[in-house]
Scaffold this motif. Structure first.
Motif, PDB file in Angstrom:
ATOM      1  N   ALA A  60       0.833  -1.202   0.000  1.00 33.86           N
ATOM      2  CA  ALA A  60       0.000   0.000   0.000  1.00 33.86           C
ATOM      3  C   ALA A  60       0.868   1.252   0.000  1.00 33.86           C
ATOM      4  CB  ALA A  60      -0.922   0.002   1.216  1.00 33.86           C
ATOM      5  N   SER A  61       0.307   2.341  -0.513  1.00 29.00           N
ATOM      6  CA  SER A  61       1.020   3.617  -0.521  1.00 29.00           C
ATOM      7  C   SER A  61       1.226   4.107   0.906  1.00 29.00           C
ATOM      8  CB  SER A  61       0.232   4.657  -1.311  1.00 29.00           C
ATOM      9  OG  SER A  61      -0.990   4.953  -0.653  1.00 29.00           O
ATOM     10  N   ASP A  62       2.186   4.997   1.090  1.00 27.31           N
ATOM     11  CA  ASP A  62       2.425   5.554   2.419  1.00 27.31           C
ATOM     12  C   ASP A  62       1.189   6.289   2.918  1.00 27.31           C
ATOM     13  OD1 ASP A  62       4.425   6.233   4.604  1.00 27.31           O
ATOM     14  OD2 ASP A  62       3.807   8.257   3.992  1.00 27.31           O
ATOM     15  N   SER A  63       0.483   6.951   2.010  1.00 25.94           N
ATOM     16  CA  SER A  63      -0.736   7.651   2.405  1.00 25.94           C
ATOM     17  C   SER A  63      -1.791   6.683   2.916  1.00 25.94           C
ATOM     18  CB  SER A  63      -1.286   8.442   1.205  1.00 25.94           C
ATOM     19  OG  SER A  63      -2.526   9.038   1.518  1.00 25.94           O
ATOM     20  N   MET A  64      -1.930   5.521   2.277  1.00 25.57           N
ATOM     21  CA  MET A  64      -2.906   4.530   2.719  1.00 25.57           C
ATOM     22  C   MET A  64      -2.529   3.967   4.084  1.00 25.57           C
ATOM     23  SD  MET A  64      -5.762   3.077   1.766  1.00 25.57           S
ATOM     24  CE  MET A  64      -6.617   2.346   3.161  1.00 25.57           C
ATOM     25  N   VAL A  65      -1.247   3.712   4.291  1.00 24.48           N
ATOM     26  CA  VAL A  65      -0.795   3.202   5.589  1.00 24.48           C
ATOM     27  C   VAL A  65      -1.098   4.218   6.686  1.00 24.48           C
ATOM     28  CG1 VAL A  65       1.196   2.429   6.928  1.00 24.48           C
ATOM     29  CG2 VAL A  65       0.991   1.771   4.529  1.00 24.48           C
ATOM     30  N   ARG A  66      -0.864   5.493   6.403  1.00 27.04           N
ATOM     31  CA  ARG A  66      -1.151   6.541   7.395  1.00 27.04           C
ATOM     32  C   ARG A  66      -2.647   6.648   7.666  1.00 27.04           C
ATOM     33  NH1 ARG A  66       3.088  10.089   8.505  1.00 27.04           N
ATOM     34  NH2 ARG A  66       4.976   9.612   7.306  1.00 27.04           N
ATOM     35  N   ARG A  67      -3.474   6.445   6.667  1.00 24.89           N
ATOM     36  CA  ARG A  67      -4.921   6.429   6.893  1.00 24.89           C
ATOM     37  C   ARG A  67      -5.285   5.336   7.909  1.00 24.89           C
ATOM     38  NH1 ARG A  67      -8.057   9.019   2.745  1.00 24.89           N
ATOM     39  NH2 ARG A  67      -6.805   9.610   0.917  1.00 24.89           N
ATOM     40  N   ILE A  68      -4.730   4.144   7.707  1.00 21.77           N
ATOM     41  CA  ILE A  68      -5.021   3.029   8.608  1.00 21.77           C
ATOM     42  C   ILE A  68      -4.514   3.324  10.018  1.00 21.77           C
ATOM     43  CG2 ILE A  68      -4.451   0.613   9.083  1.00 21.77           C
ATOM     44  CD1 ILE A  68      -4.506   0.146   6.058  1.00 21.77           C
ATOM     45  N   TYR A  69      -3.324   3.901  10.114  1.00 21.71           N
ATOM     46  CA  TYR A  69      -2.743   4.202  11.422  1.00 21.71           C
ATOM     47  C   TYR A  69      -3.589   5.226  12.181  1.00 21.71           C
ATOM     48  CZ  TYR A  69       0.726   5.546  14.919  1.00 21.71           C
ATOM     49  OH  TYR A  69       1.377   5.810  16.096  1.00 21.71           O
ATOM     50  N   ARG A  70      -4.005   6.290  11.510  1.00 24.26           N
ATOM     51  CA  ARG A  70      -4.837   7.298  12.165  1.00 24.26           C
ATOM     52  C   ARG A  70      -6.161   6.678  12.618  1.00 24.26           C
ATOM     53  NH1 ARG A  70      -3.228  10.677   7.660  1.00 24.26           N
ATOM     54  NH2 ARG A  70      -1.632  12.176   8.314  1.00 24.26           N
ATOM     55  N   CYS A  71      -6.682   5.782  11.811  1.00 20.92           N
ATOM     56  CA  CYS A  71      -7.935   5.113  12.171  1.00 20.92           C
ATOM     57  C   CYS A  71      -7.752   4.279  13.429  1.00 20.92           C
ATOM     58  CB  CYS A  71      -8.403   4.256  11.011  1.00 20.92           C
ATOM     59  SG  CYS A  71      -9.939   3.375  11.317  1.00 20.92           S
ATOM     60  N   MET A  72      -6.678   3.512  13.489  1.00 17.94           N
ATOM     61  CA  MET A  72      -6.409   2.707  14.683  1.00 17.94           C
ATOM     62  C   MET A  72      -6.284   3.588  15.924  1.00 17.94           C
ATOM     63  SD  MET A  72      -3.555  -0.014  13.349  1.00 17.94           S
ATOM     64  CE  MET A  72      -3.930  -1.349  12.223  1.00 17.94           C
ATOM     65  N   CYS A  73      -5.573   4.700  15.789  1.00 21.49           N
ATOM     66  CA  CYS A  73      -5.352   5.584  16.936  1.00 21.49           C
ATOM     67  C   CYS A  73      -6.648   6.219  17.420  1.00 21.49           C
ATOM     68  CB  CYS A  73      -4.358   6.684  16.569  1.00 21.49           C
ATOM     69  SG  CYS A  73      -2.659   6.117  16.329  1.00 21.49           S
ATOM     70  N   SER A  74      -7.612   6.390  16.529  1.00 24.89           N
ATOM     71  CA  SER A  74      -8.844   7.097  16.894  1.00 24.89           C
ATOM     72  C   SER A  74      -9.857   6.218  17.617  1.00 24.89           C
ATOM     73  CB  SER A  74      -9.496   7.666  15.635  1.00 24.89           C
ATOM     74  OG  SER A  74     -10.043   6.621  14.842  1.00 24.89           O
ATOM     75  N   ILE A  75      -9.628   4.913  17.649  1.00 21.12           N
ATOM     76  CA  ILE A  75     -10.612   3.986  18.224  1.00 21.12           C
ATOM     77  C   ILE A  75     -10.639   4.106  19.744  1.00 21.12           C
ATOM     78  CG2 ILE A  75     -11.108   1.538  18.614  1.00 21.12           C
ATOM     79  CD1 ILE A  75     -10.107   1.011  15.765  1.00 21.12           C
ATOM     80  N   ASP A  76     -11.834   4.160  20.279  1.00 25.64           N
ATOM     81  CA  ASP A  76     -12.049   4.140  21.728  1.00 25.64           C
ATOM     82  C   ASP A  76     -12.554   2.746  22.096  1.00 25.64           C
ATOM     83  OD1 ASP A  76     -12.723   4.401  24.359  1.00 25.64           O
ATOM     84  OD2 ASP A  76     -14.111   6.080  24.074  1.00 25.64           O
ATOM     85  N   PRO A  77     -11.731   1.900  22.701  1.00 29.42           N
ATOM     86  CA  PRO A  77     -12.156   0.524  22.999  1.00 29.42           C
ATOM     87  C   PRO A  77     -13.405   0.455  23.868  1.00 29.42           C
ATOM     88  CG  PRO A  77      -9.788   0.765  23.276  1.00 29.42           C
ATOM     89  CD  PRO A  77     -10.337   2.143  23.100  1.00 29.42           C
ATOM     90  N   ALA A  78     -13.624   1.480  24.679  1.00 30.35           N
ATOM     91  CA  ALA A  78     -14.812   1.461  25.531  1.00 30.35           C
ATOM     92  C   ALA A  78     -16.083   1.578  24.690  1.00 30.35           C
ATOM     93  CB  ALA A  78     -14.745   2.590  26.547  1.00 30.35           C
TER      94      ALA A  78
END
Length: 464
Positions: A60-78
């Motif tokens: 995947a492009s670096d931009s796509m990887v960063r999209r996934i990373y930001r998404c992971m960081c934004s998740i609230d497990p609660a």
């Protein structure tokens, strides 16, 4: 899965088999070890962007990887949903992705519902810090283009092209853009052109490719090998095609879109049976390819760059009557990727005729005589798409750049099993009555009639 996991994480992990949970849990350990933070313990453990880049960067492009990373960081497990780090006290991207966030992301992308995947797609489409309330259709399209690019790269790098040769095919980048636009055309956006989470959820529910492509990228990019998951087939097999001198009108994303529209989907092999690049500009040769190979896909490019065609559900017959059934359809590739299926208004699905003085001579699909949705004249240089406002048979608009167009190139692909001759007719079926009965042949010659069947017999042998 530990007892200290939140109730929401435990609920998500319950979707996996016991042996799969170990695999899912191991993804965090593997990525966290690659983050350069293996000495950290407890709550300090996290996966950093560099670890995702190392794992997914070749697909995947670096931009796509960063999209996934930001998404992971934004998740609230609660909540098991994205939450704005700037307003909820959740750690931001600099802190990395902890174990629970990664587990929720994996569970929702690999086994989630449209309701669970929609917030993730919204965040990845936003592609910036924070969790947006809405995203624009343009933002969703940009996300989709990067996702489709990654899927094409996976097919190429993992050896799943099934006989197709991208170097001899159309522009992949253009195909990616057109496929993303087609998928986004299904979005039911607001009048302002924006989409909230409920809009994206509805779209994901109706357009399965979005979830399928995301699942492929996450499973392949993070090397999640689940026993119950098999990489889906996205391309039909291509056989008996001479690629060396061919420049195909198809590209991989277009093929990914067209193949599942066919009755046999991905199972039946595609075989090139006619191309103007290989066989010249001959209506007779094209007709031979159409008549002897079962279901076919016809692709046309006009001199102004429009690419379009039709699917015939059965072998064509040379006769002055309409033929085919409601499985036939017309489609456009450029400037827009669309499929137009039978409306039920009439049964003018297919028409193929030659050497008739009182009936149109050429190939047609949809509409009526002199007003076909798609028409190729038997002289092979000209055609028309007279469908204003719409073709009655298929509901298609004008497919060519101009109503009356000039051909640039044509391809015919056999996309199913050829018709099987009845028992005892296999050999006789290949013979014209003129060849079987010499008296009939002599009478034809005496009356000055042209023996057209001889030419078709020779062409049939060429394609066998």
């Amino acid at each position: 899965m530990g007892n200290t996991d939140s109730a929401m994480v435990q609920k998500r992990m319950a979707r996996f088999r016991p042996e799969e949970r170990t695999m899912i849990d191991g993804v965090f350990d593997r990525l966290q070890g690659g983050s350069g933070t293996s000495g950290s313990t407890g709550a300090e453990k996290s996966v950093k962007l560099e670890a995702l880049q190392a794992s997914m960067g070749d697909l995947a492009s670096d931009s796509m990887v960063r999209r996934i990373y930001r998404c992971m960081c934004s998740i609230d497990p609660a909540q098991a949903a994205p939450a704005d780090p700037g307003t909820t006290g959740q750690p931001g991207a600099a802190s990395g992705v902890d174990r629970e966030r990664l587990l929720v992301f994996l569970a929702d992308t690999l086994r989630g519902t449209a309701e669970e995947r929609a917030p993730l797609v919204v965040v990845m489409s936003h592609n910036a810090a924070g969790v947006p309330g809405v995203v624009t259709c343009e933002q969703v399209s940009a996300f989709l283009q990067e996702l489709i690019c990654a899927v094409v790269q996976i097919l190429t790098s993992r050896g799943r092209l099934r006989g197709w040769e991208p170097g001899q095919m159309g522009d992949t980048a253009l195909g990616v853009r057109l496929l993303a636009e087609q998928l986004c055309s299904e979005l039911r956006a607001s009048e302002q052109g924006t989409c909230d989470v409920s809009c994206v959820e509805d779209w994901i529910f109706r357009v399965p490719q979005v979830s399928q492509y995301l699942e492929i990228l996450v499973a392949e990019g993070l090397n999640v090998s689940l026993n119950s998951w098999t990489a889906p087939t996205l391309l039909p097999p291509c056989k008996d095609t001479h690629w060396k001198d061919l420049k195909c009108l198809l590209d991989l994303p277009t093929l990914m879109f067209l193949a599942p529209q066919l009755p046999d989907s991905y199972s039946a092999p595609w075989r090139l049976v006619f191309s103007t690049h290989l066989h010249g500009e001959s209506f007779t040769k094209m007709a031979s390819g159409l008549m002897h190979h079962g279901p076919t896909v016809l692709l046309i490019k006009d001199t102004k760059g429009h690419v379009f065609g039709g699917f015939a559900s059965q072998a064509w017959e040379m006769k002055p009557q309409f033929q085919g059934d409601s499985r036939c359809f017309l489609f456009s590739v450029f400037p827009a990727l669309r499929v137009y299926t039978a409306t039920g208004y009439n049964e003018h699905f297919m028409y193929l005729n030659q050497h008739q003085q009182t009936m149109p001579n050429g190939l047609g699909m949809g509409g009526q005589h002199d007003y076909f949705g798609l028409w190729l004249d038997c002289d092979f240089g000209r055609g028309h798409s007279r469908a204003r406002p719409r073709c009655t048979t298929y509901g298609s608009p004008q497919l060519s750049a101009d109503e009356n167009f000039t051909l640039d190139s044509v391809e015919v692909w056999a996309v199913g099993n050829p018709p099987q001759p009845a028992e005892g007719e296999e050999e006789e079926g290949k013979k014209s009555v003129l060849n079987v009965d010499p008296e009939v042949q002599a009478m034809m010659e005496l009356t000055g009639k042209t023996l057209h069947s001889e030419g078709f017999s020779e062409l049939e042998e060429d394609f066998d």
